[in-house]
Design an enzyme around this catalytic site. Structure first.
Site, mmCIF file in Angstrom:
data_model
loop_
_atom_site.group_PDB
_atom_site.id
_atom_site.type_symbol
_atom_site.label_atom_id
_atom_site.label_comp_id
_atom_site.label_asym_id
_atom_site.label_seq_id
_atom_site.Cartn_x
_atom_site.Cartn_y
_atom_site.Cartn_z
ATOM 1 N N SER A 132 -55.888 -51.893 -66.615
ATOM 2 C CA SER A 132 -57.144 -51.163 -66.577
ATOM 3 C C SER A 132 -56.855 -49.992 -65.286
ATOM 4 O O SER A 132 -57.748 -49.213 -65.116
ATOM 5 C CB SER A 132 -58.205 -52.043 -65.846
ATOM 6 N N HIS A 146 -56.197 -48.603 -73.437
ATOM 7 C CA HIS A 146 -57.089 -49.355 -72.531
ATOM 8 C C HIS A 146 -58.466 -49.636 -73.296
ATOM 9 O O HIS A 146 -59.276 -48.850 -73.653
ATOM 10 C CB HIS A 146 -57.504 -48.401 -71.188
ATOM 11 N N ASN A 157 -62.057 -46.446 -65.087
ATOM 12 C CA ASN A 157 -62.388 -47.121 -63.635
ATOM 13 C C ASN A 157 -62.489 -46.542 -62.414
ATOM 14 O O ASN A 157 -62.942 -47.067 -61.496
ATOM 15 C CB ASN A 157 -61.153 -48.617 -63.833
ATOM 16 N N GLU A 164 -59.411 -46.214 -74.146
ATOM 17 C CA GLU A 164 -58.718 -44.904 -73.319
ATOM 18 C C GLU A 164 -57.335 -44.836 -73.681
ATOM 19 O O GLU A 164 -56.625 -45.869 -73.662
ATOM 20 C CB GLU A 164 -59.049 -45.192 -72.024
HETATM 21 N N1 3HC Z 1 -67.041 -61.167 -77.753
HETATM 22 C C1 3HC Z 1 -67.690 -60.567 -78.812
HETATM 23 N N2 3HC Z 1 -68.952 -60.216 -79.312
HETATM 24 C C2 3HC Z 1 -69.963 -60.216 -78.266
HETATM 25 C C3 3HC Z 1 -69.404 -61.019 -76.977
HETATM 26 C C4 3HC Z 1 -68.123 -61.137 -76.790
HETATM 27 N N3 3HC Z 1 -67.592 -61.603 -75.459
HETATM 28 N N4 3HC Z 1 -70.599 -60.714 -76.120
HETATM 29 C C5 3HC Z 1 -71.411 -60.271 -76.984
HETATM 30 N N5 3HC Z 1 -71.104 -60.007 -78.069
HETATM 31 C C6 3HC Z 1 -71.830 -59.474 -79.314
HETATM 32 C C7 3HC Z 1 -72.771 -60.551 -79.846
HETATM 33 O O1 3HC Z 1 -72.327 -61.376 -80.570
HETATM 34 C C8 3HC Z 1 -73.955 -59.710 -80.319
HETATM 35 O O2 3HC Z 1 -73.373 -59.360 -81.681
HETATM 36 P P1 3HC Z 1 -74.415 -59.222 -82.892
HETATM 37 O O3 3HC Z 1 -75.115 -57.790 -82.594
HETATM 38 O O4 3HC Z 1 -73.843 -59.062 -84.229
HETATM 39 O O5 3HC Z 1 -75.297 -60.307 -82.953
HETATM 40 C C9 3HC Z 1 -73.720 -58.285 -79.524
HETATM 41 O O6 3HC Z 1 -72.653 -58.150 -78.712
HETATM 42 C C10 3HC Z 1 -74.877 -58.249 -78.801
HETATM 43 O O7 3HC Z 1 -74.806 -59.378 -77.742
HETATM 44 P P2 3HC Z 1 -76.283 -60.036 -77.318
HETATM 45 O O8 3HC Z 1 -77.530 -59.610 -78.100
HETATM 46 O O9 3HC Z 1 -76.023 -61.426 -76.922
HETATM 47 O O10 3HC Z 1 -76.306 -59.314 -75.786
HETATM 48 P P3 3HC Z 1 -76.516 -57.836 -75.400
HETATM 49 O O11 3HC Z 1 -77.411 -57.148 -76.397
HETATM 50 O O12 3HC Z 1 -76.933 -58.184 -73.968
HETATM 51 O O13 3HC Z 1 -75.197 -57.422 -75.406
HETATM 52 C C11 3HC Z 1 -73.225 -56.844 -74.204
HETATM 53 C C12 3HC Z 1 -73.901 -57.895 -75.088
HETATM 54 C C13 3HC Z 1 -72.309 -55.905 -75.626
HETATM 55 C C14 3HC Z 1 -71.716 -57.353 -73.560
HETATM 56 C C15 3HC Z 1 -74.022 -55.564 -73.528
HETATM 57 O O14 3HC Z 1 -74.527 -56.232 -72.616
HETATM 58 C C16 3HC Z 1 -73.067 -54.435 -73.102
HETATM 59 O O15 3HC Z 1 -72.776 -53.557 -73.499
HETATM 60 N N6 3HC Z 1 -72.668 -54.816 -71.770
HETATM 61 C C17 3HC Z 1 -71.927 -53.774 -71.127
HETATM 62 C C18 3HC Z 1 -70.436 -54.139 -70.958
HETATM 63 C C19 3HC Z 1 -69.451 -53.375 -70.454
HETATM 64 O O16 3HC Z 1 -69.962 -52.520 -69.451
HETATM 65 N N7 3HC Z 1 -68.400 -53.161 -70.779
HETATM 66 C C20 3HC Z 1 -67.311 -52.523 -69.927
HETATM 67 C C21 3HC Z 1 -66.684 -53.402 -68.948
HETATM 68 S S1 3HC Z 1 -65.480 -52.417 -67.995
HETATM 69 C C22 3HC Z 1 -64.162 -52.666 -68.864
HETATM 70 O O17 3HC Z 1 -64.160 -53.382 -69.682
HETATM 71 C C23 3HC Z 1 -62.993 -52.017 -68.371
HETATM 72 C C24 3HC Z 1 -62.192 -52.947 -67.714
HETATM 73 O O18 3HC Z 1 -60.989 -52.123 -67.355
HETATM 74 C C25 3HC Z 1 -62.676 -53.392 -66.604
#
Ligand code: 3HC
Length: 310
Positions: A130, A164, A214, A176
């Site tokens: 990351s 990434h 990040n 990325e």
């Molecule tokens: N793995 C796989 N699929 C997942 C999951 C997981 N851990 N968590 C949720 N999902 C899927 C669900 O199964 C659902 O699929 P569907 O549409 O087929 O039913 C879909 O995502 C939507 O889930 P929910 O309806 O339960 O919940 P939300 O609508 O709140 O969505 C979320 C969940 C997609 C995680 C959404 O909240 C989101 O986009 N959050 C932001 C996540 C984010 O910012 N990620 C980046 C983090 S930073 C990073 O990764 C960089 C690193 O370097 C730190």
């Protein structure tokens, strides 16, 4: 059906079966349709990740997103390497290895050295880091006594690249792509083609601490933690402000929201890398974040972070 060949990538090794490694294995097998070899020291981690993958595939089938046969074929493409009998040697015949272990530069450098010794001379070595310098990781692949600028030395380091992915990998649309100083154009093109085959949009970033994602996200999360620390508002209201006021899918504290989701230990490690790498005080981790990690309140994965997940 024969596996496709994506820019010379026929088989992928994934090192680390945590939430990122699992997601990378999932999109590689389901979207890019390539055989995946999954390796992790912890048998428990592998087994819980595979259970989660089965659930995800079953959910996608039940929602009509994929057919039953596609789910079965994807699952059959994933094989687990036994760490004790194979170790990294098990990646010998892969065309690309994607490392997704924790954010620890020494660990990554040691693993990349082992990967470079094990794999064939065409194999791409990608890190899902990351924030850690891909150039530093690439330098670790050059054998002792070989000059980094010699043709032989360059042949190792030029195959290292940053790929990434974002959490949750099956859902987030971005990868990325980061070139080390040493990365060759052909490695970049092959890595980009592979990420696209996994169904991702690809952006490129220079090899700076935290890359684009990040470097922008972490000060935002840190500011939210400091806002909580100063007692400006409750965690619920901080998250609600960003969710409802700025249409973020998650607030900056929850996972329910982001740092709890990403893992507070990972957030801290990224912020430390950013702070050490730039000296810029905007990246200084908040005391509260450090204390939460001291307490092992790491977010969703440990059952408690800013929120409770029991
Ligand atoms: N793995 C796989 N699929 C997942 C999951 C997981 N851990 N968590 C949720 N999902 C899927 C669900 O199964 C659902 O699929 P569907 O549409 O087929 O039913 C879909 O995502 C939507 O889930 P929910 O309806 O339960 O919940 P939300 O609508 O709140 O969505 C979320 C969940 C997609 C995680 C959404 O909240 C989101 O986009 N959050 C932001 C996540 C984010 O910012 N990620 C980046 C983090 S930073 C990073 O990764 C960089 C690193 O370097 C730190």
């Amino acid at each position: 059906m024969a596996a496709p060949i994506i820019h010379g990538v026929r088989t992928v090794g994934v090192l680390g079966a945590g939430q990122m490694g699992l997601g990378i294995a999932y999109v590689s097998a389901l979207r890019a349709k390539v055989p995946v070899l999954l390796l992790d020291k912890s048998k428990e981690q592998v087994s819980s990740s595979l259970k989660f993958m089965d659930k995800l595939l079953a959910k996608d089938v039940s929602k009509g997103k994929i057919q039953d046969i596609e789910a079965k074929e994807a699952r059959d493409r994933i094989s687990v390497l036994d760490y004790d009998s194979h170790g990294i040697e098990g990646f010998r015949d892969t065309d690309m290895v994607i490392e997704a272990v924790s954010e620890n530069i020494q660990l990554k450098r040691t693993l990349f050295k082992s990967i470079s010794e094990a794999v064939n001379p065409d194999c791409i070595m990608a890190s899902n880091t990351s924030s850690i310098s891909i150039t530093k990781i690439a330098a670790a692949t050059i054998p002792e006594g070989v000059s980094a600028s010699s043709e032989q030395g360059r042949k190792y380091a030029e195959r290292v690249v940053g790929l990434h992915f974002f959490n949750p990998v099956p859902v987030m649309k971005l990868v990325e792509l980061i070139a080390a100083l040493q990365t060759s154009q052909s490695t970049l093109e092959r890595a980009r083609a592979f990420a696209s085959a996994c169904g991702k949009e690809v952006t490129t970033s220079q090899d700076v601490p935290g890359f684009v994602s990040n470097a922008v996200l972490m000060p935002f999360i840190n500011e939210a933690i400091m806002t909580l620390e100063k007692g400006v508002a409750t965690k619920e209201d901080i998250d609600k402000t960003l969710r409802l006021g700025m249409a973020h899918p998650m607030g900056p504290l929850q996972l329910g929201k982001r740092p709890d989701f990403i893992g507070l230990d990972t957030c801290l490690a990224i912020q430390q890398t950013l702070y050490q790498g730039t000296g810029d005080s905007k990246y200084r981790p908040s005391v509260l974040l450090e204390r939460m990690v001291d307490a092992k309140w790491l977010g969703k994965k440990s059952g408690k972070g800013f929120y409770d997940y029991q």
